[in-house]
Design a protein around this motif. Structure first.
Motif, PDB file in Angstrom:
ATOM      1  N   GLU A  38     -42.393 -24.815   7.546  1.00 36.02           N
ATOM      2  CA  GLU A  38     -41.098 -24.514   6.937  1.00 36.02           C
ATOM      3  C   GLU A  38     -40.582 -23.162   7.404  1.00 36.02           C
ATOM      4  O   GLU A  38     -39.387 -23.003   7.671  1.00 36.02           O
ATOM      5  CB  GLU A  38     -41.206 -24.531   5.418  1.00 36.02           C
ATOM      6  N   LEU A  39     -41.475 -22.194   7.493  1.00 37.24           N
ATOM      7  CA  LEU A  39     -41.091 -20.870   7.949  1.00 37.24           C
ATOM      8  C   LEU A  39     -40.621 -20.919   9.402  1.00 37.24           C
ATOM      9  O   LEU A  39     -39.617 -20.293   9.762  1.00 37.24           O
ATOM     10  CB  LEU A  39     -42.253 -19.896   7.797  1.00 37.24           C
ATOM     11  N   ALA A  40     -41.312 -21.666  10.231  1.00 35.39           N
ATOM     12  CA  ALA A  40     -40.928 -21.771  11.639  1.00 35.39           C
ATOM     13  C   ALA A  40     -39.557 -22.422  11.783  1.00 35.39           C
ATOM     14  O   ALA A  40     -38.711 -21.951  12.550  1.00 35.39           O
ATOM     15  CB  ALA A  40     -41.980 -22.577  12.397  1.00 35.39           C
ATOM     16  N   TRP A  41     -39.307 -23.503  11.041  1.00 33.20           N
ATOM     17  CA  TRP A  41     -37.993 -24.149  11.105  1.00 33.20           C
ATOM     18  C   TRP A  41     -36.902 -23.230  10.596  1.00 33.20           C
ATOM     19  O   TRP A  41     -35.797 -23.192  11.146  1.00 33.20           O
ATOM     20  CB  TRP A  41     -37.982 -25.455  10.323  1.00 33.20           C
ATOM     21  N   ARG A  42     -37.182 -22.487   9.549  1.00 28.09           N
ATOM     22  CA  ARG A  42     -36.192 -21.554   9.019  1.00 28.09           C
ATOM     23  C   ARG A  42     -35.826 -20.509  10.073  1.00 28.09           C
ATOM     24  O   ARG A  42     -34.651 -20.192  10.272  1.00 28.09           O
ATOM     25  CB  ARG A  42     -36.748 -20.876   7.771  1.00 28.09           C
ATOM     26  N   MET A  43     -36.829 -20.001  10.773  1.00 27.80           N
ATOM     27  CA  MET A  43     -36.569 -19.001  11.800  1.00 27.80           C
ATOM     28  C   MET A  43     -35.809 -19.578  12.983  1.00 27.80           C
ATOM     29  O   MET A  43     -34.915 -18.932  13.533  1.00 27.80           O
ATOM     30  CB  MET A  43     -37.875 -18.362  12.254  1.00 27.80           C
ATOM     31  N   VAL A  44     -36.140 -20.796  13.378  1.00 25.87           N
ATOM     32  CA  VAL A  44     -35.418 -21.449  14.473  1.00 25.87           C
ATOM     33  C   VAL A  44     -33.961 -21.659  14.093  1.00 25.87           C
ATOM     34  O   VAL A  44     -33.045 -21.388  14.887  1.00 25.87           O
ATOM     35  CB  VAL A  44     -36.098 -22.789  14.845  1.00 25.87           C
ATOM     36  N   ILE A  45     -33.723 -22.111  12.882  1.00 32.71           N
ATOM     37  CA  ILE A  45     -32.350 -22.343  12.427  1.00 32.71           C
ATOM     38  C   ILE A  45     -31.570 -21.030  12.381  1.00 32.71           C
ATOM     39  O   ILE A  45     -30.393 -20.976  12.775  1.00 32.71           O
ATOM     40  CB  ILE A  45     -32.354 -23.047  11.055  1.00 32.71           C
ATOM     41  N   GLU A  46     -32.199 -19.963  11.919  1.00 34.65           N
ATOM     42  CA  GLU A  46     -31.527 -18.667  11.882  1.00 34.65           C
ATOM     43  C   GLU A  46     -31.180 -18.183  13.284  1.00 34.65           C
ATOM     44  O   GLU A  46     -30.083 -17.658  13.513  1.00 34.65           O
ATOM     45  CB  GLU A  46     -32.408 -17.640  11.165  1.00 34.65           C
ATOM     46  N   MET A  47     -32.080 -18.369  14.229  1.00 28.25           N
ATOM     47  CA  MET A  47     -31.822 -17.935  15.598  1.00 28.25           C
ATOM     48  C   MET A  47     -30.695 -18.754  16.232  1.00 28.25           C
ATOM     49  O   MET A  47     -29.756 -18.203  16.815  1.00 28.25           O
ATOM     50  CB  MET A  47     -33.101 -18.072  16.435  1.00 28.25           C
ATOM     51  N   VAL A  48     -30.758 -20.063  16.097  1.00 26.27           N
ATOM     52  CA  VAL A  48     -29.747 -20.935  16.701  1.00 26.27           C
ATOM     53  C   VAL A  48     -28.384 -20.721  16.056  1.00 26.27           C
ATOM     54  O   VAL A  48     -27.360 -20.712  16.748  1.00 26.27           O
ATOM     55  CB  VAL A  48     -30.196 -22.415  16.614  1.00 26.27           C
ATOM     56  N   SER A  49     -28.358 -20.533  14.747  1.00 32.50           N
ATOM     57  CA  SER A  49     -27.067 -20.310  14.093  1.00 32.50           C
ATOM     58  C   SER A  49     -26.453 -18.980  14.535  1.00 32.50           C
ATOM     59  O   SER A  49     -25.235 -18.890  14.740  1.00 32.50           O
ATOM     60  CB  SER A  49     -27.207 -20.368  12.579  1.00 32.50           C
ATOM     61  N   GLY A  50     -27.255 -17.942  14.703  1.00 29.07           N
ATOM     62  CA  GLY A  50     -26.739 -16.668  15.215  1.00 29.07           C
ATOM     63  C   GLY A  50     -26.158 -16.820  16.606  1.00 29.07           C
ATOM     64  O   GLY A  50     -25.058 -16.332  16.898  1.00 29.07           O
ATOM     65  N   LEU A  51     -26.881 -17.527  17.467  1.00 27.10           N
ATOM     66  CA  LEU A  51     -26.376 -17.773  18.815  1.00 27.10           C
ATOM     67  C   LEU A  51     -25.109 -18.623  18.791  1.00 27.10           C
ATOM     68  O   LEU A  51     -24.139 -18.353  19.508  1.00 27.10           O
ATOM     69  CB  LEU A  51     -27.444 -18.474  19.658  1.00 27.10           C
TER      70      LEU A  51
END
Length: 111
Positions: A38-51
């Motif tokens: 869950e933590l990994a997906w949250r971080m991926v989503i945060e990175m992709v949304s910022g980009l």
């Protein structure tokens, strides 16, 4: 009553209170802790949304102003920086939760 009798009764009372507290303590939920996935997906989503947000703003400005993709590059990089910053904040938040949980567990063991 002698002093020894009072100490013995007090020790028994404390044992009963401790047992009652343990019986009444809420059981930890299985889903209360954030798993690694869950933590990994949250971080991926945060990175992709910022980009994505940076890309969208840059592309929109370049389209409106008719410029070369300078704003696209600039805001995509800013989005990357923002995504990394939010990702690091999330990791720090999870680390603080784990530290406080381990400190609380140590306190409970001592009591």
């Amino acid at each position: 009553m002698t002093d020894d009798d009072q100490k013995q009764r007090m020790a028994q009372l404390e044992a009963k209170i401790t047992a009652a507290k343990k019986a009444k303590a809420p059981k930890p939920r299985a889903d209360a802790d954030i798993s690694g996935g869950e933590l990994a997906w949250r971080m991926v989503i945060e990175m992709v949304s910022g980009l994505g947000i940076g890309f969208g703003i840059g592309y929109g400005l370049d389209s409106l102003l008719g410029t070369i993709p300078i704003f696209l590059v600039l805001f995509t990089l800013l989005g990357l920086v923002a995504g990394v910053k939010v990702m690091l904040r999330s990791a720090k938040e999870v680390q603080e939760k784990q530290m406080s949980a381990s400190i609380q567990a140590e306190k409970d063991e001592r009591d």
